[in-house]
Every structure is written in C-alpha cells, then in structure tokens.
Scaffold this motif. Structure first.
Motif, PDB file in Angstrom:
ATOM      1  N   SER A 404       0.813  -1.219   0.000  1.00 26.82           N
ATOM      2  CA  SER A 404       0.000   0.000   0.000  1.00 26.82           C
ATOM      3  C   SER A 404       0.846   1.269   0.000  1.00 26.82           C
ATOM      4  O   SER A 404       0.366   2.341  -0.351  1.00 26.82           O
ATOM      5  N   LYS A 412       1.940  -1.566  -7.919  1.00 23.88           N
ATOM      6  CA  LYS A 412       1.118  -2.061  -6.820  1.00 23.88           C
ATOM      7  C   LYS A 412       0.334  -3.298  -7.255  1.00 23.88           C
ATOM      8  O   LYS A 412       0.270  -4.300  -6.526  1.00 23.88           O
ATOM      9  N   LEU A 434      -6.302  -4.294   0.833  1.00 32.84           N
ATOM     10  CA  LEU A 434      -5.665  -3.034   0.428  1.00 32.84           C
ATOM     11  C   LEU A 434      -6.625  -1.864   0.639  1.00 32.84           C
ATOM     12  O   LEU A 434      -6.235  -0.795   1.135  1.00 32.84           O
ATOM     13  N   LYS A 439      -5.921   2.653   1.202  1.00 30.24           N
ATOM     14  CA  LYS A 439      -5.277   3.091  -0.033  1.00 30.24           C
ATOM     15  C   LYS A 439      -6.135   2.699  -1.226  1.00 30.24           C
ATOM     16  O   LYS A 439      -5.790   1.823  -2.006  1.00 30.24           O
TER      17      LYS A 439
END
Length: 660
Positions: A404, A412, A434, A439
């Motif tokens: 994150s 990511k 997540l 995030k």
C-alpha cells in the motif's frame, strides 16, 4: 578576495551538467538533461539542465541560475566557497589576496563551524599517522580490520588521543574559538564551580578512532568515533551531536565517495556501519552508503533518490534485528523507489563478507541472492507464521500494508499478483485488504495527478499571470532575445514612416546591419517605449549596459552578477522552451510555436507586435475620452485616432495579419 582571472577561468571551465550530475541523477532529454528536483519532494522530474546555455531551472521550486547559483542553493555555499569548490574539482589554482583579521571575524557562523570541523579532520589524521600512540593504537586497529593504507587515507580516517583535552588545546592554540568547538560537539564544556571564569573542557572523542562524515559535496559535517577499550559505561560508537551543519537524519556515510558510482550503476547498496562501507569500497564496490547505525529516514532516502531509483538493502546473517529493519523498507517504498534485499550467511556481515571474498565472488553473491522485497518479506514472515492461521493472516496483512506504500498503481497491482501466488490466496481478498488499509485506487489516481501537475502549477503561478497579459509576454520575449541573441549581428529591415506623393503615410523598408541589442534599444528609444513590468525593466537596463560594455557577452557571467531572485527569473525566461518540452504538451494536443524563423525576423516581429499593442491601447484610451462629447470638442482627438488606425493597419500588414 578571489582574483577575477580565477573566477573567469572557473566559469569558462566548469560544465554545469557535470557539476549537477554529482548531486542529481540526470537523464538526457533532447539537447538538455532532466532529473528529480533536489529542492523538493517530487516523483515527476521537473529539474532541467541546459548544457548549451549553461543554466538550470527547477520548475517545482522556481529556483534557477548558473553553476555557482546551484552550489550556493544546494550546498549553502557562499559565493567564494562555490568558486573554490569548482576550482578544486577542475584543478584550477585559486589566486586570492590574504584575508585581514577583520575579514576573518566577519565569516559567518556556519562557515566557522565548517572550518573547525576541517581542522579537526586534519588534526585526527595527523595524530593517526605522526604520533607513536596513534600508530600503535589507531593505525593498528584499522589494519587489523583489513584496511590498506591507501583506503585509510582515502576515507581520511584518524585518531583522537586518549587525553582529556588534547584536541581542544591544539584547536585553541591555532586560534579556533571555544564557542565553535562546543557548537560542533567536538568539545564538551562544563562550568567549573571552583573557577567560574574558566570552564572545564573535554574532548568528546578522546581515545577513539575517527570516521569523518562528509556532505554530498565533500565538506566535513561531523564525526563518528569508535572506542577501542572495554569501558562498560562508554558507548562503542559515538556520533557528533546535532548542529547547524550536521543533521544525522539527513546524512548518509560514504555518499561523497559513492555518488558517481551510484548514478553510473543506477543502484545503491545500503549497509549499516562505517566499516561496511569502507570494506565494500576497498573491495571495488563503490556504490555503497550507510545510515550510520541509525533508523533510516525519509530525508536519507530522498538523498539516494536524487541519484538512483534502485536500492539494495544489505542485512547481516543475524535475523534478530531483521523484522525491525523491515520498517525502513516501507519508507523506501513510500518514496516510489525499487527495493531489493540481500542477506549474508549466518555469522557474516557486509564488512566480513567483503573482506573474506574476492570482488567477483561478492558481486556474484549479491546478484544471485538479492531478492525482491515481496519475496524476502514473505519468506521471512511465513517462517514465523508456520502453520498458525492467525499469524498467517497477520503476515498477509503486513505484506499488503507494505504494498500500500507504493505510489505507482501498476507496480502495486503487480505486487498484489505476486503476493497472491506466494501466499496462495486470491487477489480479490488482497485487493479488499488493500482497500481496508485506506489506499483506495481512486485516491491514488488523484494523488498521482496532483504530483504530475505540481511542477507546472508552480511555474504557471510564478511566471505567467493567470489572465494572459499581452504586454507581459512581449516584454518577456524582448528580454529573452537580449539574453540569447543580444551580441549577435543581424541584417534588419527597418520600417521608415514617410508620406507619399498623395500625402498618405507609408512604411518604407530600409536594411541595416547591427547587433540585436542595438536594434531593440534604438527602436524602443525612438518610440519612447519603456517596459511596464518593473522586473523586466531592471533586467533590460542591466542587459543593455552589459552588452554595450563587454566585448564578449556571457550569460553565465551576467547571471553570476545578479541577485538570486533576478537570477531565478532570468533562468525561467531562458528555460521557457524546456518547460514546454518537460510537460509534453503535444500529448495533450497543445502545439507550442517552434522558433524556426530567423533571429532578425523574430526580434522585429516582437517589437512590431508590441508597437501594435500599445497603439491599440492608446486608441482605446482616446476613444474613451470622446464619449459623450460633441464632435467639435474632440476633432483633434479623432484625427489622432485616425492616424493611429492607419499606422496600426500598416504595422499589421507588415506582420501579415488581417484586421477585423
């Protein structure tokens, strides 16, 4: 005072891109270079360097200037310090007159602290090499660690004699003030109850081998000292305390020696201690720095980020402190950098491993054992979790928490996929985790967009008024023409206003060869035009004076004589094209006009356009004065308006414009 001949030679010799390249990782971008701003925390490069013009511009902070201005801004050098730094870099002998005692007294406090630190470094080296105790204790220790004499001299290692005030007494005898010895932390001062006027003075580093800590430019900021006796109450390693010149959280040991190798290899090895750095360097691996035994800080990471996007963190074989060290990896990820991790065999650390293996073996080991941070963290935490489902869930959450931190959405997503495979868990669950951490994708997109627009927003707000001011733009173009082409000779086609046989006003062309600055000056004088913008007006007169008086005009020299604020403005003007290139306007269907026309035409059209603008503004003013009045009251004004309309038409015809 440094002689003018030395200053001129420094400016002629120094290459801006080489000097800045020692501090910032620069990448070729057309005829220029670009990189991340060393003055702000950014992820999209907005720092431009022009080798042709020998100027730089940081569009995120608005700063800019020549090579000396960069050193003064980045390293906080005074003007003489910057000149001396460049002279040393390019092996130029500095000619200067001896400073008087009064001049020495006026040296600022920071410089005094630097001078004290440099004296301390020289003193500790002298004690190491030129005293029997230094050789028997300090030099023997370094050699036992496996350091060669060449390496010891390279890193300017030293020794502080095991005396209460040996160093302090030597410094005071040389004329250095106790105040600065105390402020740098080299001397500890305590009040003496028996003698109020004579405080007690102690050497902070007595009986320790000394490791000087340098700035990115090579100035001594502070010291690390290692004790060689088994004193239970004394710390094994002792650092200089925080001061005006030494901030532990913003410094990396070895960065001065490693900076060029880091940029060249596009990777930085991060170790824990001084000896790790020195042993690696001696073995031939130069792109290595240390956090000096302290927890890694965002400021230290940004220091590396100027030189490379890639960090390989090296841990010793002792797993006890590994988990705590993982927090540093999350900080690196937050800065948008790529992280790999390498551990050494049980009982080994970077120092011992480099000492006991050849260069090829060390390089091969690092290449084969450096793991992606996800692989490393997963393998470490999975071992801890074993078959405990609760610990396993915590492990997954811990890894996703690290993911994150990554600002790049593509990276990511790739790490989420990798984590799903390693932990044998669905991607959907990981994405849900997540989101729970806070995030969410939408917020990441907005944050990234803000970063991409940051540099341009600063430039737009500083350099160009929100509402387009035509006169501002034209006056800016005049300054740019003087800076770039002022001393060039061109063939100009002047327009002479005459009456023909019918009594009508006409413009007749007349060719004249002259320098650009002469053309601009004469035309503005003839029309009694004075630049409206106060900053441009000041620049204009300074430029005309310099171009008129100097046989060979140099932008570099001109900028060096300006105050920093005006130097920043000049840099902005000169780097205007680079700003357009930086933001890739074509991608957004915005196509800035290229400078394909000749210099003479460019200058002439700029002046003609300014004339047309001022004429139109004068007509608007005159028309307002006639509103509500009888024709007999303003016949003269109307005649003046008609003349202006005719002249405006002629000028626009010359500019190939059609008036509506």
């Amino acid at each position: 005072m440094i002689s003018k001949a030395t200053i001129d030679q420094v400016y002629e010799t120094a290459r801006l891109e080489e000097v800045i390249g020692d501090f910032v990782q620069l990448k070729k971008s057309g005829s220029n270079f670009k990189g991340l701003s060393p003055f702000s925390d950014e992820r999209t490069p907005s720092f431009m360097v022009s080798p042709v013009k020998q100027i730089w511009k940081d569009f995120s902070s608005g700063k800019g200037g020549n090579v000396v201005a960069f050193l003064m801004e980045h390293e906080h050098f005074t003007y003489p310090e910057a000149i001396k730094y460049l002279a040393k870099k390019y092996n130029i002998e500095v000619e200067e007159t001896e400073q008087s005692n009064e001049d020495k007294e006026q040296a600022n406090e920071r410089e005094s602290m630097y001078l004290v630190s440099e004296f301390a470094q020289a003193h500790f080296k002298e004690m190491l090499w030129d005293t029997e105790l230094g050789k028997a204790i300090g030099l023997s220790y370094f050699k036992e660690r496996g350091f060669t004499e060449e390496t010891i001299k390279k890193f300017e290692l030293g020794y502080c004699l095991d005396q209460w005030d040996g160093f302090t007494t030597a410094a005071l005898d040389k004329g250095y003030k106790l105040d600065y010895l105390e402020k740098t932390g080299l001397t500890i001062v305590k009040e003496d109850a028996n003698n109020p006027n004579g405080p007690r003075k102690f050497d902070r580093f007595k009986g320790r081998v000394m490791f000087p800590i340098h700035s990115l430019s090579g100035r001594v900021l502070g010291f690390g000292g290692r004790i060689l006796t088994n004193h239970k109450k004394a710390a094994k390693y002792l650092n200089s305390p925080e001061s005006d010149i030494y901030h532990k959280s913003k410094v990396l040991y070895g960065i001065y020696y490693a900076k060029q190798a880091i940029a060249k290899e596009d990777n930085c090895y991060l170790v824990e201690g001084y000896t790790d750095v020195i042993q690696f360097y001696q073995r031939g691996i130069h792109n290595v720095v240390s956090s000096s035994g302290t927890a890694l800080t965002p400021e230290q990471i940004r220091l590396i980020n100027r030189l490379t996007k890639n960090i390989t963190v090296l841990f010793d074989g002792d797993a006890a402190g590994l988990r705590a060290s993982l927090r540093g990896i999350d900080l690196i990820l937050e800065q948008g950098m790529n992280v790999r991790v390498c551990t050494f065999p049980q009982g080994e650390d970077p120092d011992s491993f480099a000492k006991n293996n050849e260069f090829e073996e060390v390089v091969s080991y690092l290449e084969e054992n450096a793991k992606d941070f996800i692989q490393f963290k997963a393998s470490l935490l999975v071992q801890e979790a074993s078959n405990d489902p609760i610990k396993r869930a915590d492990t997954v959450r811990d890894i996703v928490n690290s993911i994150s931190k990554i600002p790049d959405r593509i990276k990511k997503e790739i790490y989420i996929q990798e984590c799903a495979q390693i932990m044998n868990i669905s991607e959907a669950v990981l994405y849900n985790t997540l989101a729970q951490i806070g995030k969410k994708d939408a917020s990441d997109v907005k944050k990234q967009e803000r970063e991409e627009q940051k540099a341009f927003d600063v430039v737009r707000n500083e350099d160009v008024p929100e509402k387009v001011d035509v006169q501002y733009v034209l006056e800016r173009k005049i300054i740019e023409s003087l800076l770039l082409y002022g001393d060039q000779k061109e063939e100009f086609e002047d327009l002479i206003l005459k009456e023909n046989e019918a009594g009508d006003l006409i413009l007749e062309p007349e060719s004249n060869e002259m320098k650009v600055y002469e053309k601009i000056y004469l035309d503005l004088q003839e029309d009694e035009i004075e630049l409206a913008n106060e900053d441009f007006r000041k620049m204009y007169y300074k430029l005309i004076e310099a171009l008129n008086e100097e046989q060979e005009f140099s932008i570099n020299t001109f900028i060096s004589r300006l105050e920093q604020e005006m130097a920043n403005q000049v840099s902005s003007i000169l780097m205007e094209e680079e700003r357009y290139m930086l933001h890739n306007w074509e991608r957004k269907d915005i196509f800035p006009k290229k400078k394909e026309i000749g210099i003479a035409q460019l200058v002439s059209e700029t002046i003609l356009t300014l004339r047309c603008f001022l004429i139109k503004r004068r007509m608007d003013t005159l028309q307002k004065t006639t509103e509500g009045k009888l024709e007999t009251d303003h016949r003269e004004v109307l005649e003046e308006i008609m003349n202006y309309i005719h002249l405006n038409k002629l000028l626009n015809q010359k500019l190939n414009r059609v008036l509506s």
